[in-house]
Design a protein around this motif. Structure first.
Motif, mmCIF file in Angstrom:
data_model
loop_
_atom_site.group_PDB
_atom_site.id
_atom_site.type_symbol
_atom_site.label_atom_id
_atom_site.label_comp_id
_atom_site.label_asym_id
_atom_site.label_seq_id
_atom_site.Cartn_x
_atom_site.Cartn_y
_atom_site.Cartn_z
ATOM 1 N N ARG A 202 0.812 -1.216 0.000
ATOM 2 C CA ARG A 202 0.000 0.000 0.000
ATOM 3 C C ARG A 202 0.844 1.265 0.000
ATOM 4 N N THR A 203 2.082 1.196 0.536
ATOM 5 C CA THR A 203 2.968 2.380 0.550
ATOM 6 C C THR A 203 3.876 2.417 -0.672
ATOM 7 N N GLY A 204 3.779 1.416 -1.539
ATOM 8 C CA GLY A 204 4.564 1.419 -2.769
ATOM 9 C C GLY A 204 6.008 1.011 -2.604
ATOM 10 N N GLN A 205 6.354 0.364 -1.488
ATOM 11 C CA GLN A 205 7.743 -0.069 -1.252
ATOM 12 C C GLN A 205 7.927 -1.480 -1.855
ATOM 13 N N MET A 206 7.989 -1.506 -3.198
ATOM 14 C CA MET A 206 7.976 -2.788 -3.889
ATOM 15 C C MET A 206 9.185 -2.948 -4.822
ATOM 16 N N GLN A 207 10.288 -2.270 -4.457
ATOM 17 C CA GLN A 207 11.478 -2.350 -5.307
ATOM 18 C C GLN A 207 12.124 -3.737 -5.235
ATOM 19 N N VAL A 208 12.024 -4.354 -4.074
ATOM 20 C CA VAL A 208 12.551 -5.714 -3.900
ATOM 21 C C VAL A 208 11.452 -6.561 -3.262
ATOM 22 N N PRO A 209 11.525 -7.903 -3.450
ATOM 23 C CA PRO A 209 10.500 -8.769 -2.846
ATOM 24 C C PRO A 209 10.408 -8.592 -1.344
ATOM 25 N N SER A 210 9.192 -8.624 -0.836
ATOM 26 C CA SER A 210 8.963 -8.410 0.583
ATOM 27 C C SER A 210 9.664 -9.482 1.433
ATOM 28 N N PRO A 211 10.554 -9.089 2.348
ATOM 29 C CA PRO A 211 11.190 -10.076 3.228
ATOM 30 C C PRO A 211 10.185 -10.736 4.164
ATOM 31 N N TYR A 212 9.072 -10.039 4.435
ATOM 32 C CA TYR A 212 8.059 -10.595 5.339
ATOM 33 C C TYR A 212 7.363 -11.792 4.686
ATOM 34 N N TYR A 213 6.954 -11.613 3.416
ATOM 35 C CA TYR A 213 6.306 -12.718 2.715
ATOM 36 C C TYR A 213 7.271 -13.877 2.482
ATOM 37 N N LEU A 214 8.526 -13.551 2.127
ATOM 38 C CA LEU A 214 9.519 -14.602 1.904
ATOM 39 C C LEU A 214 9.768 -15.402 3.176
ATOM 40 N N THR A 215 9.818 -14.694 4.303
ATOM 41 C CA THR A 215 10.016 -15.378 5.585
ATOM 42 C C THR A 215 8.863 -16.336 5.870
ATOM 43 N N LEU A 216 7.641 -15.866 5.589
ATOM 44 C CA LEU A 216 6.478 -16.721 5.819
ATOM 45 C C LEU A 216 6.545 -17.980 4.955
ATOM 46 N N LEU A 217 6.867 -17.826 3.680
ATOM 47 C CA LEU A 217 6.899 -18.976 2.785
ATOM 48 C C LEU A 217 8.046 -19.931 3.096
ATOM 49 N N ASN A 218 9.182 -19.380 3.506
ATOM 50 C CA ASN A 218 10.376 -20.199 3.719
ATOM 51 C C ASN A 218 10.442 -20.856 5.091
ATOM 52 N N HIS A 219 9.852 -20.213 6.095
ATOM 53 C CA HIS A 219 10.123 -20.655 7.463
ATOM 54 C C HIS A 219 8.891 -20.936 8.322
ATOM 55 N N TYR A 220 7.690 -20.655 7.814
ATOM 56 C CA TYR A 220 6.503 -20.827 8.658
ATOM 57 C C TYR A 220 5.666 -22.015 8.163
ATOM 58 N N PRO A 221 5.124 -22.792 9.095
ATOM 59 C CA PRO A 221 4.214 -23.885 8.707
ATOM 60 C C PRO A 221 2.829 -23.301 8.377
ATOM 61 N N LEU A 222 2.533 -23.171 7.120
ATOM 62 C CA LEU A 222 1.302 -22.508 6.685
ATOM 63 C C LEU A 222 0.239 -23.532 6.272
ATOM 64 N N THR A 223 -0.998 -23.127 6.438
ATOM 65 C CA THR A 223 -2.104 -23.926 5.877
ATOM 66 C C THR A 223 -2.149 -23.677 4.366
ATOM 67 N N ASP A 224 -2.916 -24.492 3.673
ATOM 68 C CA ASP A 224 -3.045 -24.300 2.219
ATOM 69 C C ASP A 224 -3.584 -22.915 1.900
ATOM 70 N N HIS A 225 -4.567 -22.478 2.656
ATOM 71 C CA HIS A 225 -5.167 -21.165 2.405
ATOM 72 C C HIS A 225 -4.165 -20.047 2.667
ATOM 73 N N GLN A 226 -3.409 -20.160 3.754
ATOM 74 C CA GLN A 226 -2.401 -19.144 4.052
ATOM 75 C C GLN A 226 -1.319 -19.116 2.978
ATOM 76 N N ARG A 227 -0.874 -20.287 2.545
ATOM 77 C CA ARG A 227 0.164 -20.347 1.516
ATOM 78 C C ARG A 227 -0.323 -19.702 0.220
ATOM 79 N N ALA A 228 -1.591 -19.920 -0.123
ATOM 80 C CA ALA A 228 -2.159 -19.307 -1.322
ATOM 81 C C ALA A 228 -2.147 -17.787 -1.209
ATOM 82 N N ARG A 229 -2.530 -17.282 -0.043
ATOM 83 C CA ARG A 229 -2.550 -15.823 0.161
ATOM 84 C C ARG A 229 -1.155 -15.225 0.029
#
Length: 541
Positions: A202-229
């Motif tokens: 929303r603030t337009g800080q999209m020059q590099v991939p979000s470290p927050y989303y990458l952390t979630l995908l790489n290190h968090y046990p997500l449900t199918d729905h969460q992984r899709a989001r």
């Protein structure tokens, strides 16, 4: 670094990908998952049926248990089907009012607002959120409230296509609610990292991939729905043609997990179809866009239906064009393979050319033989017709010559004897009408001798109630006689009119009236008449 991160996150979810074809492998997996969609939906419906059975078995007086079960049913339906989710929000509101539990009423309104936003009903969503007293909410419910407000304003800004007059205010309000939601999150929780990533978008800080989303995908046990989001929103950071493979991979990953979680209120497969269309993969784009529309219709996502409906006709038209050109492309492909085969071995080339020439000659000979056979049949038919009618006309003409000779001698005798009164009697003995009827009758019999199947074949071209059959005292009638002359090759209306002693306009009206009743088109009717075979031709076939 970002490509390595995506490769790693895909590998940990069990997709065997090569570095250069990871999106292709994921698209293959997605197509396979679409075939299993009914299985996943069946599992969800089984869970729903168990909950509904529990609800039916719960006493009406046990409102707390009813509330708990209805909440679980809402969770099953909220991203699956709007109408059913709405029904259970109303049940929850009713139970909350009966128990006079204001906190639960507010929590239920949050649930209701969630599905209203999901279906694109912004006014109703904001009205619903406006009736919530945040002071009566627990922190977890207040977090859901702020998150939902943020999503509503975010979706509204997107709906306005980032309009310079309205979108900035919507985005600013969205960011305020995101900040309020983050303040209530536990550190490093899924909710906190998800909202931090949302704030970047929303603030337009999209020059590099979000470290927050990458952390979630790489290190968090997500449900199918969460992984899709997470996969879906992470794709927004990969901008430009050089990152097309990354975007497609992430959107495909999101769509796969939406299917596995039976999520119908989904964005991934729609965005994926748009991306594939821009990349030139119209076939997959059309397939996934149809799925996106089916999901939107099933859930009841009105705004999503409008967006998909604007794109679907364009992609469908392109798919039709590609399908029409598929044969030509396949021919080019075959010719290319043939060219490579020619380069490999000269012998194969010579054999191929010789066989090709031989087959071409055989085909020409075969086509020529077929044409000659047709011509021969036509010649035999024409010869037969001429033979019959020449004999017929010689007999008729000979008969008329004898009659004329007899009349001539009779007239000469009466003139010589000056018996002028008998001349009138002689002329009155000549019955033109009877002679014409005799002529037509003879013509009809000779024609039916050549074309014995003409009348039933002619009537086979008409409906039963419109069929034309000769009366008991007729061989052919006028309608049949007109088309009999056509079958003999006399298709000029003026010539037919002279033979039958009608006006040209009358012959034209006869033809048009019959063709109008035919069960085949008018141009096909004439062809069908000419296709009726003569007796010799019919016997040979």
């Amino acid at each position: 670094m970002k490509r390595l991160s995506i490769t790693f996150l895909l590998l940990i979810f069990g997709f065997p990908l090569l570095a250069s074809t990871k999106s292709d492998s994921l698209l293959t997996t997605l197509r396979n998952e679409l075939t299993k969609q009914k299985i996943y939906e069946g599992q969800k419906r089984e869970r729903i049926e168990k909950l509904r059975s529990r609800l039916s078995a719960t006493p009406q007086s046990d409102l707390n248990d009813q509330y708990t079960i209805c909440s679980k049913l809402f969770e099953e339906y909220k991203s699956f089907q709007f109408d059913s989710a709405y029904v259970y929000t109303q049940k929850l509101l009713n139970i909350s009012r009966l128990t006079k539990n204001t906190t639960r009423q507010n929590e239920t309104r949050i649930k209701l607002a969630f599905i209203l936003v999901s279906s694109g009903m912004f006014k109703e969503s904001f009205d619903c959120l406006g009736h919530i007293n945040t002071h009566l909410l627990a922190d977890s419910s207040r977090f859901e409230y702020y998150s939902l407000q943020a999503r509503a304003y975010s979706d509204l800004a997107d709906y306005n296509n980032n309009n310079k007059y309205y979108a900035p205010d919507d985005n600013a309000t969205c960011i305020k609610y995101i900040d309020s939601a983050i303040a209530l999150c536990k550190p490093n929780s899924f909710e906190m990292l998800m909202h931090e990533g949302d704030r970047q978008i929303r603030t337009g800080q999209m020059q590099v991939p979000s470290p927050y989303y990458l952390t979630l995908l790489n290190h968090y046990p997500l449900t199918d729905h969460q992984r899709a989001r997470v996969a879906t929103v992470l794709s927004f950071f990969y901008v430009g043609p050089e990152h097309a493979d990354d975007r497609i991979s992430l959107l495909a990953l999101g769509a796969i997990n939406d299917i596995r979680s039976s999520t119908k209120e989904t964005l991934a497969i729609f965005k994926l179809s748009e991306e594939l269309y821009h990349q030139g993969d119209v076939k997959d784009a059309y397939l996934f866009l149809q799925q996106a529309m089916n999901d939107a219709l099933y859930y009841g996502a009105r705004l999503r239906q409008i967006k998909i409906g604007a794109v679907l006709p364009i992609v469908a038209a392109q798919e039709i064009i590609i399908a029409d050109n598929q044969k030509n492309r396949f021919l080019v492909y075959l010719l290319s393979i043939g060219f490579v085969a020619i380069l490999i071995t000269l012998i194969t080339f010579v054999i191929f050319i010789r066989l090709k020439v031989l087959r071409a000659k055989e085909k020409i000979i075969e086509e020529t033989n077929v044409q000659l056979a047709k011509t021969n049949i036509k010649l035999v038919e024409d010869a037969h017709i001429k033979e019959e009618y020449i004999g017929y006309f010689f007999n008729v003409i000979s008969g008329y010559i004898l009659k004329l000779e007899k009349i001539k001698r009779n007239v000469e005798r009466k003139v010589s004897s000056k018996n002028y009164d008998d001349l009138l009697i002689t002329t009155n003995d000549i019955n033109i009408k009877k002679e014409r009827e005799t002529l037509f009758n003879t013509f009809d019999r000779v024609f039916l001798k050549i074309f014995p199947n003409f009348i039933p074949a002619f009537n086979a071209l008409l409906k039963k109630e419109d069929q034309i059959w000769p009366k008991d005292n007729e061989v052919l009638n006028t309608d049949l006689r007109i088309f009999a002359l056509m079958r003999l090759g006399i298709d000029d209306n003026e010539t037919i009119a002279n033979i039958l002693e009608y006006s040209v306009n009358t012959i034209y009206v006869y033809k048009m009236r019959i063709k109008a009743k035919a069960i085949v088109p008018g141009d096909q009717f004439d062809i069908a008449i000419m296709a009726i075979e003569a007796v010799d031709i019919a016997n040979k076939s």
